[in-house]
Write an enzyme that holds these catalytic residues in place. Structure first.
Site, PDB file in Angstrom:
ATOM      1  N   ASP A 239       0.817  -1.211   0.000  1.00 54.08           N
ATOM      2  CA  ASP A 239       0.000   0.000   0.000  1.00 54.08           C
ATOM      3  C   ASP A 239       0.858   1.271   0.000  1.00 54.08           C
ATOM      4  O   ASP A 239       1.854   1.361   0.719  1.00 54.08           O
ATOM      5  CB  ASP A 239      -0.908  -0.017   1.233  1.00 54.08           C
ATOM      6  CG  ASP A 239      -2.132   0.856   1.079  1.00 54.08           C
ATOM      7  OD1 ASP A 239      -1.991   2.015   0.660  1.00 54.08           O
ATOM      8  OD2 ASP A 239      -3.242   0.372   1.386  1.00 54.08           O
TER       9      ASP A 239
ATOM     10  N   SER B 187      -7.360   3.663  -1.663  1.00 54.34           N
ATOM     11  CA  SER B 187      -7.051   2.257  -1.446  1.00 54.34           C
ATOM     12  C   SER B 187      -8.140   1.302  -1.911  1.00 54.34           C
ATOM     13  O   SER B 187      -7.923   0.487  -2.809  1.00 54.34           O
ATOM     14  CB  SER B 187      -6.732   2.020   0.034  1.00 54.34           C
ATOM     15  OG  SER B 187      -5.566   2.738   0.399  1.00 54.34           O
TER      16      SER B 187
ATOM     17  N   ASN C  80     -13.087   5.009  -0.324  1.00 49.61           N
ATOM     18  CA  ASN C  80     -12.832   4.423   0.999  1.00 49.61           C
ATOM     19  C   ASN C  80     -14.025   4.620   1.921  1.00 49.61           C
ATOM     20  O   ASN C  80     -14.188   3.893   2.907  1.00 49.61           O
ATOM     21  CB  ASN C  80     -11.597   5.064   1.629  1.00 49.61           C
ATOM     22  CG  ASN C  80     -10.300   4.592   1.004  1.00 49.61           C
ATOM     23  OD1 ASN C  80     -10.264   3.581   0.310  1.00 49.61           O
ATOM     24  ND2 ASN C  80      -9.222   5.326   1.246  1.00 49.61           N
TER      25      ASN C  80
ATOM     26  N   ASP D 290       2.653   2.842   3.456  1.00 52.73           N
ATOM     27  CA  ASP D 290       1.578   3.828   3.337  1.00 52.73           C
ATOM     28  C   ASP D 290       1.387   4.604   4.634  1.00 52.73           C
ATOM     29  O   ASP D 290       1.258   5.836   4.623  1.00 52.73           O
ATOM     30  CB  ASP D 290       0.278   3.117   2.959  1.00 52.73           C
ATOM     31  CG  ASP D 290      -0.905   4.059   2.830  1.00 52.73           C
ATOM     32  OD1 ASP D 290      -0.987   4.766   1.813  1.00 52.73           O
ATOM     33  OD2 ASP D 290      -1.747   4.083   3.751  1.00 52.73           O
TER      34      ASP D 290
ATOM     35  N   HIS E 184       1.878   8.626   5.142  1.00 54.93           N
ATOM     36  CA  HIS E 184       0.832   9.534   5.624  1.00 54.93           C
ATOM     37  C   HIS E 184       1.329  10.370   6.806  1.00 54.93           C
ATOM     38  O   HIS E 184       1.190  11.595   6.824  1.00 54.93           O
ATOM     39  CB  HIS E 184      -0.390   8.733   6.077  1.00 54.93           C
ATOM     40  CG  HIS E 184      -1.338   8.381   4.984  1.00 54.93           C
ATOM     41  ND1 HIS E 184      -2.062   9.321   4.289  1.00 54.93           N
ATOM     42  CD2 HIS E 184      -1.709   7.177   4.469  1.00 54.93           C
ATOM     43  CE1 HIS E 184      -2.832   8.721   3.399  1.00 54.93           C
ATOM     44  NE2 HIS E 184      -2.633   7.415   3.487  1.00 54.93           N
TER      45      HIS E 184
ATOM     46  N   ASP F 151      -1.244   0.086  -4.850  1.00 56.80           N
ATOM     47  CA  ASP F 151      -2.550   0.626  -5.213  1.00 56.80           C
ATOM     48  C   ASP F 151      -2.483   2.078  -5.664  1.00 56.80           C
ATOM     49  O   ASP F 151      -3.337   2.538  -6.420  1.00 56.80           O
ATOM     50  CB  ASP F 151      -3.529   0.479  -4.041  1.00 56.80           C
ATOM     51  CG  ASP F 151      -2.931   0.947  -2.713  1.00 56.80           C
ATOM     52  OD1 ASP F 151      -1.723   1.251  -2.665  1.00 56.80           O
ATOM     53  OD2 ASP F 151      -3.664   0.981  -1.711  1.00 56.80           O
ATOM     54  N   HIS F 152      -1.479   2.809  -5.222  1.00 57.70           N
ATOM     55  CA  HIS F 152      -1.355   4.237  -5.515  1.00 57.70           C
ATOM     56  C   HIS F 152      -0.030   4.737  -4.964  1.00 57.70           C
ATOM     57  O   HIS F 152       0.700   3.997  -4.298  1.00 57.70           O
ATOM     58  CB  HIS F 152      -2.510   5.029  -4.890  1.00 57.70           C
ATOM     59  CG  HIS F 152      -2.683   4.753  -3.419  1.00 57.70           C
ATOM     60  ND1 HIS F 152      -1.799   5.193  -2.459  1.00 57.70           N
ATOM     61  CD2 HIS F 152      -3.637   4.045  -2.743  1.00 57.70           C
ATOM     62  CE1 HIS F 152      -2.190   4.782  -1.266  1.00 57.70           C
ATOM     63  NE2 HIS F 152      -3.304   4.074  -1.407  1.00 57.70           N
TER      64      HIS F 152
ATOM     65  N   HIS G  41      -3.032  10.749  -0.547  1.00 58.34           N
ATOM     66  CA  HIS G  41      -3.271  10.309  -1.927  1.00 58.34           C
ATOM     67  C   HIS G  41      -4.768  10.378  -2.187  1.00 58.34           C
ATOM     68  O   HIS G  41      -5.549  10.649  -1.272  1.00 58.34           O
ATOM     69  CB  HIS G  41      -2.747   8.884  -2.124  1.00 58.34           C
ATOM     70  CG  HIS G  41      -3.276   7.927  -1.094  1.00 58.34           C
ATOM     71  ND1 HIS G  41      -4.478   7.264  -1.236  1.00 58.34           N
ATOM     72  CD2 HIS G  41      -2.788   7.550   0.130  1.00 58.34           C
ATOM     73  CE1 HIS G  41      -4.698   6.519  -0.151  1.00 58.34           C
ATOM     74  NE2 HIS G  41      -3.693   6.674   0.693  1.00 58.34           N
TER      75      HIS G  41
END
Length: 440
Positions: free
Chosen positions: A32, A71, A92, A193, A197, A240-241, A354
């Site tokens: 992630d 996600s 999400n 991830d 963040h 995923d990103h 994101h």
């Protein structure tokens, strides 16, 4: 002559129905928040695990996620090959006005309802229905009964998996392959991830999280050899990103400065993409007021750009707000999603996020693969998240369901016969069998 031609056509049909990798096993990693430049050529010099994988297999320049670059939408896009407006997992956070049920990033009980998940069939369900054994570790959604099916084994996600959890999952998955208990294993890991963040994509904390993953992957290549799986196992790693920097001190859009929150029936999510359901009679007023706000765009449902492949989703709200890169939308500053830092209180500022326009560079993810069906030391052009599904179906030898992916973007990464197999072969088989019938 007709008999000989008929025999040839039947052989063609059966051959197309049996990809070269039909009984090989597949290990999938979803890492992630893994931005594409985290494994640039320069970065690889200090990441021996990833460097070995790149030299042994395939690395694409980057992977473009589906919109929104969040996600859950991309979890499902990757595993179905379909855009969000097709598989219906559009955020999400979602709300269904008909049932008054909410999907809140998978943590509330109503998130487990088939309502959200039955819009499309993910690969693990297709494989399970085909009597193939699927082991899933911390994978969001593996605990849900989708279209009446659950995977063979699901180690449910409850808290952010630790580095030790990740290493144990890899070891257990390889043991499951060796013993014959699993045909597909899928492992989800979130720490890259989370640190991105909390501290930002360029932070030492995010880099440490990546190094921890690199260490496990370095061991994994050794463990594959020790278990004698090197000729029977393909490995695919994707994200995923990506992630970009945000600045809560000066790049926050507070909705209460422009509209009355009492005029909203429902608000879902905060950040780059926010969904609004205006109260009856308030749609035009809210739209007009928000249209003047700088650093974001407000879309009525039918005006959402077609390139997002988003507006046809049944859970898409009447108004969708999309922030410019780096900007963050919230009801007011008090509602910002602070995180629990070392003080033990939710007062930590987020430094990365994101969900922005999926074509932005910082939203790009990764795709790596190695194993007997993949070329070695091969660099491929960019692909999109919808393309990954066809690759997975090909290497496990199962028919892909109709999808939005492009076979031409991915076939170059596969060896020999696997690279020439069409993404959906039943139509070819049907044609051969029809000709056989006519010649009989």
């Amino acid at each position: 002559m007709a008999v000989k031609l008929g025999t040839l056509l039947l052989a063609l049909a059966l051959g197309l129905a049996q990809p070269a990798s039909a009984r090989r096993k597949l290990l999938v990693f979803l890492l992630d928040g893994f931005r594409s430049d985290y494994i640039s050529d320069e970065a690889l010099e200090s990441l021996p695990g990833f460097k070995e994988i790149v030299s042994r297999g395939v690395k694409v320049d980057y992977l473009t996620p589906d919109f929104p670059s969040l996600s859950y939408p991309n979890y499902y896009t990757l595993m179905t090959g379909r855009h969000c407006e097709v598989h219906q997992m559009i955020g999400n956070y979602m709300w269904d006005p008909t049932t008054n049920k909410s999907f809140d990033i998978g943590v509330n009980k109503d998130s487990l309802m088939p309502l959200w998940w039955n819009g499309s069939e993910p690969l693990w369900v297709t494989l399970t229905k085909a009597k193939r054994k699927v082991y899933m570790y911390y994978w969001p959604g593996c605990e849900v009964e989708i279209l009446g099916v659950r995977p063979t084994y699901c180690l449910e996600y409850k808290n952010v998996p630790t580095d030790i959890n990740f290493a144990n999952a890899v070891s257990d998955a390889l043991d499951s392959f060796k013993s014959g208990r699993a045909d597909l294993a899928a492992i989800y890991h979130e720490r890259i991830d989370v640190e991105g963040h909390h501290y930002g994509p360029a932070s030492p904390q995010r880099k440490d999280a990546l190094k921890a993953v690199d260490t496990v992957l370095k061991y994994m290549t050794k463990w594959i050899q020790e278990r004698g799986l090197q000729d029977r196992l393909n490995v695919i790693i994707f994200s995923d990103h990506g992630m970009t920097d945000i600045f809560w001190m000066d790049k926050v859009i507070e909705l209460n400065k422009y509209i009355s929150l009492n005029d909203l029936q429902q608000v879902k999510d905060r950040g780059p993409v926010v969904s609004l359901w205006p109260a009856p009679g308030k749609h035009s007023e809210i739209y007009n007021k928000l249209s003047t706000v700088e650093h974001m765009t407000v879309y009525e449902k039918e005006a959402i750009p077609s390139r997002f492949y988003y507006k046809k989703g049944k859970f898409v709200s009447p108004l969708t707000l999309v922030a410019d890169e780096g900007w963050f939308i919230t009801e007011n500053r008090e509602m910002l999603p602070f995180w629990m830092n070392s003080t033990g209180r939710r007062e930590g500022w987020q430094r990365g996020w994101h969900g922005y326009d999926n074509e932005l560079m910082d939203m790009r993810g990764i795709f790596l693969a190695f194993g007997p069906d993949f070329k070695s030391n091969f660099r491929a052009a960019p692909i999109r998240s919808v393309d990954v599904y066809n690759v997975m179906c090909n290497v496990v030898g199962i028919t892909p369901l109709p999808n939005n992916g492009s076979w031409s973007r991915v076939m170059c990464m596969l060896k020999g016969r696997a690279s020439t197999a069409p993404p959906v072969w039943p139509s070819h088989c049907a044609l051969a069998l029809i000709l056989l019938f006519l010649l009989a």
